[in-house]
Enzyme design. Structure first.
Site, short mmCIF file in Angstrom:
data_model
loop_
_atom_site.label_atom_id
_atom_site.label_comp_id
_atom_site.label_asym_id
_atom_site.label_seq_id
_atom_site.Cartn_x
_atom_site.Cartn_y
_atom_site.Cartn_z
N LYS A 137 0.72 -1.27 0.08
CA LYS A 137 0.01 0.01 0.05
C LYS A 137 0.77 1.11 -0.06
O LYS A 137 0.56 2.19 -0.75
CB LYS A 137 -0.83 -0.04 1.12
CG LYS A 137 -2.23 -0.92 1.00
CD LYS A 137 -2.59 -1.26 2.71
CE LYS A 137 -3.59 -2.07 2.36
NZ LYS A 137 -4.53 -2.48 3.68
N GLN A 182 -3.93 -1.58 10.13
CA GLN A 182 -4.13 -2.97 9.36
C GLN A 182 -4.73 -3.73 10.21
O GLN A 182 -4.44 -3.90 11.38
CB GLN A 182 -2.68 -3.34 8.72
CG GLN A 182 -2.64 -4.76 8.08
CD GLN A 182 -3.14 -4.66 6.78
OE1 GLN A 182 -3.31 -3.44 6.13
NE2 GLN A 182 -4.02 -5.60 6.25
N ASP A 187 -10.25 3.69 5.03
CA ASP A 187 -10.62 2.48 5.07
C ASP A 187 -11.95 2.09 5.05
O ASP A 187 -12.67 0.95 4.65
CB ASP A 187 -10.06 1.54 6.02
CG ASP A 187 -8.92 0.68 5.53
OD1 ASP A 187 -8.74 0.40 4.46
OD2 ASP A 187 -8.01 0.25 6.55
N1 GUN Z 1 -7.00 -6.47 6.60
C1 GUN Z 1 -7.58 -7.30 5.35
N2 GUN Z 1 -8.13 -6.20 4.48
C2 GUN Z 1 -7.97 -4.95 5.08
C3 GUN Z 1 -8.24 -3.95 4.54
O1 GUN Z 1 -8.73 -3.66 3.54
N3 GUN Z 1 -7.77 -2.74 5.40
C4 GUN Z 1 -7.12 -2.81 6.29
N4 GUN Z 1 -6.86 -1.90 7.23
N5 GUN Z 1 -6.82 -4.10 6.90
C5 GUN Z 1 -7.17 -5.19 6.26
#
Ligand code: GUN
Length: 287
Positions: free
Chosen positions: A53, A97, A120
């Site tokens: 990311k 995350q 998110d």
């Molecule tokens: N863990 C799995 N998918 C995601 C996501 O899209 N965002 C975040 N922050 N954690 C995740």
């Protein structure tokens, strides 16, 4: 192989490219979008996701910072870090995350992120807005799936959509988006009876089960659009999804590959949300 491949990698590159003018116009006003990603603990998959990311952000002209906390970090330290980032004017988006270590209450943590920086889309305010049909920030994976379907010309209105998986990150928000676009939506889960026959009714079948190759060819209606959210490393080292790709692609009309399907779209939509957060914050008079 009959099915059309829905290429998320190239569409994601197109989406990121389309953000360039917004980033340039922010730069003209002396602003650069910034994303802060918080990573707690040592989960190897999470480390890779966060690094990917951050790299994609930099390529799109979005500044990124990664905040690492140890596996045993108390919830309080995470909440303090979030409070500092909420107050930091150079940070427009905050991403925590998931999953988080056991000692930390994920709900409390997600509630602590300012809804204006919740790129998110996991804060109750953003999820509530999505439920009401006037979304703020929409979670990246469901938003990316909708974009892929739209780009591929998959008809959603009137379609029967079956989602395997009821998570707050994917299944539930995606059900709302499909419903808003006039699909008839069924959400299945681990306690669903007759899963295979329900799946076989789907015009759009979404697999978000967390189980490698759970979706087999006999669960797919000929010509259906199959969207695979899963990502797993198989015992032979290869990356596979929740769908048994080879046999299913003989039956489906279109299908997302793993890797290169939904994953890159999730990241592209996260960056789009971060750029939007920066634009919205730039439109506000300085406090
Ligand atoms: N863990 C799995 N998918 C995601 C996501 O899209 N965002 C975040 N922050 N954690 C995740």
């Amino acid at each position: 192989m009959a099915a059309k491949i829905l290429d998320g990698k190239s569409l994601a590159a197109e989406v990121r490219g389309s953000l360039k003018s917004a980033v340039a116009s922010l730069a003209d006003r002396g602003a650069r979008p910034g994303l802060a990603a918080i990573l707690v603990g040592e989960d190897p998959a999470s480390r890779i996701y966060v690094r990917n990311k951050a790299r994609a952000c930099e390529e799109a002209g979005v500044r990124s910072e990664i905040h690492e906390l140890p596996q045993g970090a108390p919830e309080r330290s995470l909440l303090e870090r979030i409070a500092a980032l909420n107050a930091d004017r150079a940070v427009h988006g905050i991403l925590v995350q998931l999953p988080l270590p056991r000692q930390i209450d994920a709900q409390r943590v997600l509630a602590a992120v300012s809804p204006a920086k919740d790129v998110d889309g996991f804060h109750a305010q953003n999820l509530g807005a999505l439920l009401q049909g006037s979304p703020g920030f929409v979670p990246g994976t469901p938003a990316g799936v909708m974009r892929l379907l739209d780009h591929a010309g998959v008809r959603v209105a009137g379609a029967r959509a079956v989602i395997l998986g009821r998570s707050t990150i994917v299944g539930k928000p995606l059900a709302l988006l499909l419903l808003q676009n006039d699909a008839t939506v069924t959400i299945c889960h681990s306690r669903t009876r007759e899963l295979a026959s329900l799946a076989r009714e789907a015009d759009i079948l979404v697999a978000a089960t967390g189980r490698p190759k759970l979706v087999t060819a006999n669960m797919v209606k000929p010509g259906a659009c199959v969207v695979d959210i899963g990502i797993h490393r198989a015992p032979d080292g290869r990356i596979v999804g929740d769908v048994d790709f080879g046999p299913v692609s003989e039956v489906a009309g279109s299908i997302t590959p793993v890797p290169g399907g939904v994953g890159p779209m999730t990241i592209a939509m996260l960056i789009a949300n971060t750029v939007r957060a920066a634009e919205l914050s730039n439109a506000q008079p300085a406090a």
